[in-house]
Design an enzyme around this catalytic site. Structure first.
Site, PDB file in Angstrom:
ATOM      1  N   ASN A 159     -10.209  -0.514  -0.721  1.00  0.00           N
ATOM      2  CA  ASN A 159      -8.747  -0.421  -0.652  1.00  0.00           C
ATOM      3  C   ASN A 159      -8.158  -0.985  -1.951  1.00  0.00           C
ATOM      4  OD1 ASN A 159      -6.020  -0.690  -0.109  1.00  0.00           O
ATOM      5  ND2 ASN A 159      -6.298  -1.596   1.919  1.00  0.00           N
TER       6      ASN A 159
ATOM      7  N   HIS B  25      -3.754   6.942   2.360  1.00  0.00           N
ATOM      8  CA  HIS B  25      -4.075   5.629   1.802  1.00  0.00           C
ATOM      9  C   HIS B  25      -5.451   5.227   2.336  1.00  0.00           C
ATOM     10  CE1 HIS B  25      -4.029   1.501   0.708  1.00  0.00           C
ATOM     11  NE2 HIS B  25      -3.867   1.068   1.949  1.00  0.00           N
TER      12      HIS B  25
ATOM     13  N   CYS C  52       0.816  -1.226   0.000  1.00  0.00           N
ATOM     14  CA  CYS C  52       0.000   0.000   0.000  1.00  0.00           C
ATOM     15  C   CYS C  52       0.844   1.269   0.000  1.00  0.00           C
ATOM     16  CB  CYS C  52      -0.934  -0.001   1.197  1.00  0.00           C
ATOM     17  SG  CYS C  52      -2.005  -1.440   1.184  1.00  0.00           S
TER      18      CYS C  52
HETATM   19  O1  UT7 Z   1      -4.040  -1.462   3.392  1.00  0.00           O
HETATM   20  C1  UT7 Z   1      -3.063  -2.229   3.995  1.00  0.00           C
HETATM   21  C2  UT7 Z   1      -3.095  -2.147   5.463  1.00  0.00           C
HETATM   22  N1  UT7 Z   1      -4.298  -2.733   5.980  1.00  0.00           N
HETATM   23  C3  UT7 Z   1      -4.994  -2.112   6.899  1.00  0.00           C
HETATM   24  O2  UT7 Z   1      -4.648  -1.009   7.256  1.00  0.00           O
HETATM   25  C4  UT7 Z   1      -6.173  -2.832   7.491  1.00  0.00           C
HETATM   26  C5  UT7 Z   1      -6.141  -2.712   8.992  1.00  0.00           C
HETATM   27  N2  UT7 Z   1      -7.216  -3.449   9.654  1.00  0.00           N
HETATM   28  C6  UT7 Z   1      -8.510  -3.096   9.565  1.00  0.00           C
HETATM   29  O3  UT7 Z   1      -8.869  -2.184   8.851  1.00  0.00           O
HETATM   30  C7  UT7 Z   1      -9.497  -3.825  10.449  1.00  0.00           C
HETATM   31  O4  UT7 Z   1      -8.797  -4.624  11.371  1.00  0.00           O
HETATM   32  C8  UT7 Z   1     -10.513  -4.715   9.670  1.00  0.00           C
HETATM   33  C9  UT7 Z   1     -11.466  -3.845   8.876  1.00  0.00           C
HETATM   34  C10 UT7 Z   1      -9.768  -5.665   8.755  1.00  0.00           C
HETATM   35  C11 UT7 Z   1     -11.356  -5.536  10.649  1.00  0.00           C
HETATM   36  O5  UT7 Z   1     -11.997  -4.686  11.571  1.00  0.00           O
HETATM   37  P1  UT7 Z   1     -11.861  -4.919  13.143  1.00  0.00           P
HETATM   38  O6  UT7 Z   1     -12.659  -3.881  13.780  1.00  0.00           O
HETATM   39  O7  UT7 Z   1     -10.414  -4.993  13.464  1.00  0.00           O
HETATM   40  O8  UT7 Z   1     -12.571  -6.317  13.309  1.00  0.00           O
HETATM   41  P2  UT7 Z   1     -12.001  -7.640  13.987  1.00  0.00           P
HETATM   42  O9  UT7 Z   1     -11.047  -8.323  13.098  1.00  0.00           O
HETATM   43  O10 UT7 Z   1     -11.598  -7.328  15.384  1.00  0.00           O
HETATM   44  O11 UT7 Z   1     -13.315  -8.511  14.062  1.00  0.00           O
HETATM   45  C12 UT7 Z   1     -14.421  -8.156  14.936  1.00  0.00           C
HETATM   46  C13 UT7 Z   1     -15.553  -9.162  14.725  1.00  0.00           C
HETATM   47  C14 UT7 Z   1     -15.095 -10.617  14.768  1.00  0.00           C
HETATM   48  O12 UT7 Z   1     -16.132 -11.365  15.354  1.00  0.00           O
HETATM   49  P3  UT7 Z   1     -16.056 -11.841  16.894  1.00  0.00           P
HETATM   50  O13 UT7 Z   1     -14.787 -12.645  17.007  1.00  0.00           O
HETATM   51  O14 UT7 Z   1     -15.990 -10.557  17.680  1.00  0.00           O
HETATM   52  O15 UT7 Z   1     -17.300 -12.615  17.056  1.00  0.00           O
HETATM   53  C15 UT7 Z   1     -14.967 -10.993  13.331  1.00  0.00           C
HETATM   54  O16 UT7 Z   1     -15.125 -12.369  13.107  1.00  0.00           O
HETATM   55  O17 UT7 Z   1     -16.099  -8.979  13.413  1.00  0.00           O
HETATM   56  C16 UT7 Z   1     -16.102 -10.225  12.721  1.00  0.00           C
HETATM   57  N3  UT7 Z   1     -15.945  -9.968  11.297  1.00  0.00           N
HETATM   58  C17 UT7 Z   1     -16.977  -9.705  10.473  1.00  0.00           C
HETATM   59  N4  UT7 Z   1     -18.302  -9.621  10.688  1.00  0.00           N
HETATM   60  C18 UT7 Z   1     -19.076  -9.311   9.651  1.00  0.00           C
HETATM   61  C19 UT7 Z   1     -14.785  -9.910  10.587  1.00  0.00           C
HETATM   62  N5  UT7 Z   1     -15.062  -9.619   9.324  1.00  0.00           N
HETATM   63  C20 UT7 Z   1     -16.406  -9.476   9.218  1.00  0.00           C
HETATM   64  C21 UT7 Z   1     -17.272  -9.173   8.167  1.00  0.00           C
HETATM   65  N6  UT7 Z   1     -18.610  -9.090   8.421  1.00  0.00           N
HETATM   66  N7  UT7 Z   1     -16.844  -8.932   6.917  1.00  0.00           N
END
Ligand code: UT7
Length: 332
Positions: free
Chosen positions: A286, A256, A116
């Site tokens: 993204n 980004h 990125c």
């Molecule tokens: O561009 C390159 C660099 N990349 C980034 O900068 C990305 C950085 N990371 C992020 O933007 C975020 O971590 C994400 C958008 C990828 C994920 O968001 P989050 O708030 O960190 O969610 P999480 O991974 O902590 O997941 C929270 C919950 C989980 O469920 P439980 O374990 O709390 O029951 C996940 O399983 O959300 C669940 N989950 C979803 N639910 C519905 C994960 N993906 C989804 C989804 N729809 N698509």
């Protein structure tokens, strides 16, 4: 001796027509529009459909737009640098393929792999080539066909990424405009948090790697998020300090587009109001190396000559950085 500055003198871009909306994703994986919007800020992303189409096909459209706007011949371009993690093939470089498709017979080209942050790395490199006095123009492309490496059964990644391309033309000028400063960083210790497990020399492609779905983006979202918030905000602030800029001196932040919450954290650290932040993540998601030039392209008509613009990125590697650009032209 007179100093050469590397001015951005034109912007081009390309996004595919097909819109993969949150509603369509709801039918593919266990997700919902509300979760995607609140956690990422994304409504839809563009996907390149069609047999035989690759990153170069998007990159070449962005390049052609620049040539048309500038009334230049393809032969006029001396060098093309392509930032991508989704090259058409492992080798040769996608930059070469774009140059061939655009008819840029006098340009040499190479790819930069910095995920990125690839566009910022490439922009800084291209600017240095011009500042050296050896080159008069360089095209920098940021392109990714993320749909080629995203697992559409993995809800944690497939809702985030999209396809697109953006490009800028750098030209030599004696006027103090263009790429004025850049702070680039990387830390390979972060490689396991965001990577593609197989297909390289460590784990060459095999039936096993395909069966294990190791040819897709693997991201540990929360860990990347923590590093990204700190990395992008800190480096942007450092760039401001180093150039004695206050929030009032900055016309635009071009972050980004990975996650709206990371963008907000960076803007807050810089004390910038929302009105000064370019955000189009809702439309394109993204697009990895393409997010920053896609913003510049969309906002081009609103930019004024002399505007101080901070570009900032964080991505796989880890790689991150911030670049200060003084805008060189008025379009309106
Ligand atoms: O561009 C390159 C660099 N990349 C980034 O900068 C990305 C950085 N990371 C992020 O933007 C975020 O971590 C994400 C958008 C990828 C994920 O968001 P989050 O708030 O960190 O969610 P999480 O991974 O902590 O997941 C929270 C919950 C989980 O469920 P439980 O374990 O709390 O029951 C996940 O399983 O959300 C669940 N989950 C979803 N639910 C519905 C994960 N993906 C989804 C989804 N729809 N698509």
């Amino acid at each position: 001796m007179e100093k050469n500055y590397a001015a951005i003198t034109s912007v081009g871009a390309f996004v595919p027509e097909f819109r993969l909306t949150n509603q369509i994703l709801e039918t593919m994986v266990d997700t919902n529009d509300e979760w995607i919007k609140t956690r990422t800020g994304i409504d839809e992303r563009r996907i390149l459909k069609g047999e035989g189409l690759a990153s170069s096909d998007m990159g070449v459209e962005a390049v052609k737009e620049i040539l048309k706007k500038k009334n230049m011949m393809p032969e006029d371009i001396e060098c093309i640098i392509c930032a991508t993690v989704t090259p058409d093939m492992v080798f040769p470089a996608t930059a070469n393929i774009i140059a061939d498709k655009a008819g840029m017979k006098n340009a040499f080209g190479f790819d930069v792999s910095a995920a990125c942050s690839g566009f910022l790395y490439s922009l800084t490199l291209g600017a240095s080539m011009i500042e050296s006095g050896r080159y008069k123009n360089v095209i920098v492309v940021g392109v990714d066909k993320m749909s080629a490496i995203v697992d559409y059964t993995d809800r944690t990644t497939c809702v985030i990424f999209g396809d697109g391309a953006g490009a800028v033309l750098l030209e030599s000028t004696a006027e103090k405009t263009g790429v004025l400063d850049s702070i680039l960083k990387s830390d390979g210790a972060g490689r396991n948090f965001l990577h593609m497990k197989a297909g390289g020399s460590l784990r060459p492609s095999s039936i096993e790697t395909v069966t294990n779905r190791e040819h897709f983006v693997h991201q540990e979202g929360q860990s990347v998020f923590k590093f990204a918030v700190k990395g992008m905000a800190d480096v942007s602030y450092e760039l401001m300090q180093r150039n004695n800029l206050t929030a009032d001196d900055i016309a635009w932040l071009v972050p980004h587009q990975a996650n709206l919450r990371i963008i907000d954290a960076t803007a807050n650290r810089m004390n910038l109001p929302k009105e000064k932040v370019m955000i189009n993540i809702q439309k394109y998601g993204n697009t990895t190396a393409a997010t920053i030039p896609l913003c510049l392209w969309e906002w081009e008509k609103k930019l004024n000559k002399g505007d101080n613009i901070v570009l900032a990125a964080f991505g796989g590697g880890f790689t991150w950085g911030a670049t200060l650009v003084k805008w060189a032209y008025d379009t309106h």
